[in-house]
Design a protein around this motif. Structure first.
Motif, short mmCIF file in Angstrom:
data_model
loop_
_atom_site.label_atom_id
_atom_site.label_comp_id
_atom_site.label_asym_id
_atom_site.label_seq_id
_atom_site.Cartn_x
_atom_site.Cartn_y
_atom_site.Cartn_z
N UNK A 195 0.93 -1.40 -0.03
CA UNK A 195 0.06 -0.04 -0.03
C UNK A 195 0.80 1.15 0.12
N UNK A 196 1.84 1.33 0.87
CA UNK A 196 2.91 2.36 0.83
C UNK A 196 3.51 2.45 -0.39
N UNK A 197 3.92 1.42 -1.08
CA UNK A 197 4.53 1.32 -2.58
C UNK A 197 3.51 2.17 -3.74
N UNK A 198 2.39 1.70 -3.40
CA UNK A 198 1.48 2.46 -4.50
C UNK A 198 1.45 4.19 -4.21
N UNK A 199 1.62 4.65 -2.83
CA UNK A 199 1.43 5.88 -2.83
C UNK A 199 2.67 6.66 -3.16
N UNK A 200 3.97 5.92 -3.01
CA UNK A 200 4.93 6.75 -3.38
C UNK A 200 5.87 5.74 -4.16
N UNK A 201 6.04 6.08 -5.39
CA UNK A 201 6.40 5.27 -6.33
C UNK A 201 8.15 4.74 -6.16
N UNK A 202 8.52 5.89 -5.47
CA UNK A 202 10.25 5.39 -5.11
C UNK A 202 10.27 4.31 -4.08
N UNK A 203 9.49 4.06 -3.40
CA UNK A 203 9.73 3.09 -2.21
C UNK A 203 9.62 1.87 -2.96
N UNK A 204 10.41 1.22 -2.00
CA UNK A 204 10.25 -0.55 -2.46
C UNK A 204 9.76 -1.36 -1.21
N UNK A 205 8.81 -2.15 -1.56
CA UNK A 205 8.48 -3.03 -0.41
C UNK A 205 9.40 -3.83 0.23
N UNK A 206 9.25 -3.72 1.69
CA UNK A 206 10.17 -4.46 2.51
C UNK A 206 11.40 -3.53 2.96
N UNK A 207 11.52 -2.41 2.45
CA UNK A 207 12.72 -1.42 2.78
C UNK A 207 12.07 -0.28 3.62
N UNK A 208 12.84 0.41 4.09
CA UNK A 208 12.33 1.37 5.33
C UNK A 208 11.68 2.65 4.37
#
Length: 290
Positions: A195-208
């Motif tokens: 869900x966080x990944x969808x709100x911020x394209x730069x985030x990677x699932x499993x990373x901080x």
């Protein structure tokens, strides 16, 4: 000599005040270098006093205030940290009349960065943060400016927050958790979910994500609670990227604009944080290379 601590504020950050000789030479002597390095290693934070021309601050503020009016009017800039009190606003890089050496290549900052991060650190970030007027009660969550796993007890990127460009003399823009840079790892930050990944394209699932886990924050509060340092026009705050902080409410009638420049140790393999400069001003940026 350096003013090591403001005795009126418990657990205040270290402050480095240059001598007249140091200002003339655009370089600190041994005592102030040692004091700055002690502060960065122990606290992850130090304030450099009176190292930027206030006229340059006022000139930048005039441009950025007018630009901010348009950004807010047209809703063209995202809020930072998901709080509707701060917008991202970088400095005007296209116009040579705003490219001041003491802002973008401050000799005192470069001297300290070479000592703290090792020789020839990488200049990898130019950005800014504008706390909007009369955002009473709105503040950022406690966070680091790192969205990747990082070393805990080794040198990392350091971000100097260049002097406030507001009309006010004193500035308490954020609370800082001194010493937090050396005692927490990426595993103690909120981990990105799909869900966080969808709100911020730069985030990677499993990373901080940037945010620090609430239980970690409360445990640290019992050891060393946050402080709010004051700053004046012409000052620079140096902060290790791992140091926790949070933008505080702006109760004034004016924008509270901060410019941020980032540096990275040569040896650290961070290939994601970088900035783009306009080709038209390449000579200004490249003449300082190395």
């Amino acid at each position: 000599m350096a003013s090591v601590q403001n005795s009126n504020v418990p657990d205040a950050p270290r402050i480095i005040t240059p001598t007249l000789e140091e200002l003339k030479a655009s370089a600190y002597h041994t005592y102030n270098i040692e004091s700055a390095l002690e502060a960065l290693n122990q606290d992850g934070f130090v304030a450099l006093k009176k190292v930027v021309d206030v006229a340059h601050v006022n000139h930048l503020n005039s441009f950025m205030t007018k630009e901010a009016d348009e950004l807010v009017k047209n809703n063209t800039k995202p809020f930072k940290q998901g709080v509707e009190s701060n917008i991202l606003q970088g400095p005007p890089l296209k116009y040579p009349e705003y490219l001041y050496n003491d802002v973008f290549f401050n000799p005192f900052v470069i001297q300290i960065m070479n000592a703290y991060l090792g020789a020839n650190p990488i200049f990898n970030l130019i950005t800014g943060n504008n706390a909007l007027p009369k955002t009473n009660g709105l503040r950022q969550p406690i966070h680091k400016d790192i969205t990747f796993f990082h070393p805990q007890n080794f040198l990392n990127s350091c971000s100097p927050s260049s002097n406030p460009t507001t009309h006010h003399t004193n500035w308490m823009a954020a609370d800082f958790w001194l010493g937090s840079h050396a005692y927490t790892s990426g595993q103690q930050q909120v981990i990105a979910t799909p869900e966080a990944r969808l709100s911020n394209a730069k985030l990677r699932v499993g990373e901080p994500t940037c945010n620090v886990l609430p239980e970690v924050v409360e445990a640290r509060r019992q050891v060393r609670p946050p402080i709010q340092p004051s700053c004046e026009k012409g000052d620079i705050m140096l902060r290790d990227l791992r140091t926790w902080h949070a933008g505080m409410p702006n109760e004034s009638e004016n924008y509270r604009i901060m410019l941020a420049l980032g540096y990275q140790a040569q040896w650290y393999p961070n290939h994601t944080m970088r900035f783009k400069a306009p080709l038209s001003q390449g000579n200004f940026f490249m003449k300082h290379a190395g």
